[in-house]
Scaffold this active site. Sequence first.
Site, PDB file in Angstrom:
ATOM      1  N   HIS A 225      -9.240   3.458   5.427  1.00  0.00           N
ATOM      2  CA  HIS A 225      -8.474   2.188   6.432  1.00  0.00           C
ATOM      3  C   HIS A 225      -8.860   0.550   5.444  1.00  0.00           C
ATOM      4  O   HIS A 225      -9.973   0.307   5.387  1.00  0.00           O
ATOM      5  CB  HIS A 225     -10.453   1.948   7.733  1.00  0.00           C
ATOM      6  CG  HIS A 225      -9.784   1.408   8.652  1.00  0.00           C
ATOM      7  ND1 HIS A 225      -9.621   0.990   9.745  1.00  0.00           N
ATOM      8  CD2 HIS A 225      -8.856  -0.056   8.048  1.00  0.00           C
ATOM      9  CE1 HIS A 225      -9.381  -0.278  10.760  1.00  0.00           C
ATOM     10  NE2 HIS A 225      -8.922  -0.613   9.741  1.00  0.00           N
TER      11      HIS A 225
ATOM     12  N   HIS B  67      -6.876  -2.065   4.364  1.00  0.00           N
ATOM     13  CA  HIS B  67      -5.097  -2.609   4.597  1.00  0.00           C
ATOM     14  C   HIS B  67      -5.417  -3.772   2.683  1.00  0.00           C
ATOM     15  O   HIS B  67      -6.155  -4.540   2.641  1.00  0.00           O
ATOM     16  CB  HIS B  67      -5.268  -4.247   5.266  1.00  0.00           C
ATOM     17  CG  HIS B  67      -5.379  -3.916   6.926  1.00  0.00           C
ATOM     18  ND1 HIS B  67      -4.171  -3.079   7.139  1.00  0.00           N
ATOM     19  CD2 HIS B  67      -6.421  -3.199   7.041  1.00  0.00           C
ATOM     20  CE1 HIS B  67      -4.483  -2.579   8.319  1.00  0.00           C
ATOM     21  NE2 HIS B  67      -5.880  -3.049   8.823  1.00  0.00           N
TER      22      HIS B  67
ATOM     23  N   GLU C  19     -11.025  -1.318  18.961  1.00  0.00           N
ATOM     24  CA  GLU C  19     -11.322  -2.272  17.960  1.00  0.00           C
ATOM     25  C   GLU C  19     -11.904  -3.077  18.630  1.00  0.00           C
ATOM     26  O   GLU C  19     -13.083  -3.079  19.672  1.00  0.00           O
ATOM     27  CB  GLU C  19     -10.984  -2.816  17.229  1.00  0.00           C
ATOM     28  CG  GLU C  19     -11.498  -3.907  16.197  1.00  0.00           C
ATOM     29  CD  GLU C  19     -10.176  -4.360  15.412  1.00  0.00           C
ATOM     30  OE1 GLU C  19     -11.506  -5.181  14.492  1.00  0.00           O
ATOM     31  OE2 GLU C  19      -9.449  -4.256  16.156  1.00  0.00           O
TER      32      GLU C  19
ATOM     33  N   ASP D 105     -10.188  -5.641   5.216  1.00  0.00           N
ATOM     34  CA  ASP D 105     -10.322  -6.635   4.651  1.00  0.00           C
ATOM     35  C   ASP D 105     -11.014  -6.934   4.276  1.00  0.00           C
ATOM     36  O   ASP D 105     -11.684  -7.780   4.170  1.00  0.00           O
ATOM     37  CB  ASP D 105      -9.573  -7.255   5.446  1.00  0.00           C
ATOM     38  CG  ASP D 105      -8.538  -6.491   6.679  1.00  0.00           C
ATOM     39  OD1 ASP D 105      -7.622  -6.105   6.080  1.00  0.00           O
ATOM     40  OD2 ASP D 105      -8.775  -6.383   7.777  1.00  0.00           O
TER      41      ASP D 105
END
Length: 340
Positions: free
Chosen positions: A19, A21, A202, A281
Amino acid sequence: MSSINITQALRELPKAELHLHIEGTLEPELALELAERNGVELPFRDLADLKAHYEFANLQSFLDLYYQLMAVLRTREDFTDLMLAYLKHAHEDGVRRAEIFFDPQVHMNNGLSYDLVLDGLLEGLRIGRERYGIEGGLIMCFLRDLPVESAEALIETAAPRASELLGVGLDSAEVGYPPELFKSVYARAAELGLHLVAHAGEEGPADYVLQALDVLHVERIDHGVNTADDPALVGRVADEGIALTVCPLSNRRLQVVQDVRELPIRAFMDAGVKVTVNSDDPAYFGGYIAANYEALAEAGIALPMLADIAANSLNATFASAQEKTAMLAALDDWRGKYLD
């Protein structure tokens, strides 16, 4: 074991990142460098001013800055440089395989071609594989807060080169954009032979996780922490071996929880859920993947359970059986060094 040794152990721990980005690895320094390189005007006085904007009240406040900074990515070289900067961090953090999200719709809306973006990222992966030994692939994400027609257009744009992708995902603002909206898009991706994952649970409810499983037929759930609100769903996710790609520092920075101790990771593990730990991120949320593992160690999760989480990550990859065997053998060697 001292905290310094735990830090080193967690950096060496063989793990996969599921996971991540790639646009979320754009560090402020690189953002300003690319802005200057490409003649892009940003509304920040200097590096300190930009860094001051990295405090977020919620997911949307993060996304506003995230999309603003993505405008500095203009050339194939920019995407290659971005990928290589991430893979350097990943290598230092013990990542053996990375299955990486990217957001073509934003770049295409910024006037870039899909092929330019894909070519730049694939070149970064190729160089990174040679330089760091990290295997992996790209997961093309649909922005759920754009019209579904935009996602339908993207999957057709991507179709001629679908074999160069690992899978598709669903990201961006969650609440109000249930997975079921994207049923036809995911059906098309499945026709193209792509793996299927989606962000769910989320900020959105446990029902979004159900929809991702039953309507989109995903193989992994990204985030998924609100699965804990539905005990029957927890049992199902455990029984079906559905991995959750949890991102502790992200959840804390976006106010999903106030403290990583509030995350139901231990309860999930006790229930047999395949929890994995990832950085989401990292340029925005204060740490790459080893820092996320370390945050859990500081929250009281012991090293053996963290090793089990790493094993979950390796098993939950879309790698070949042979590659998984090799990665798990490296993890066994790590256990012999640190746990025996």
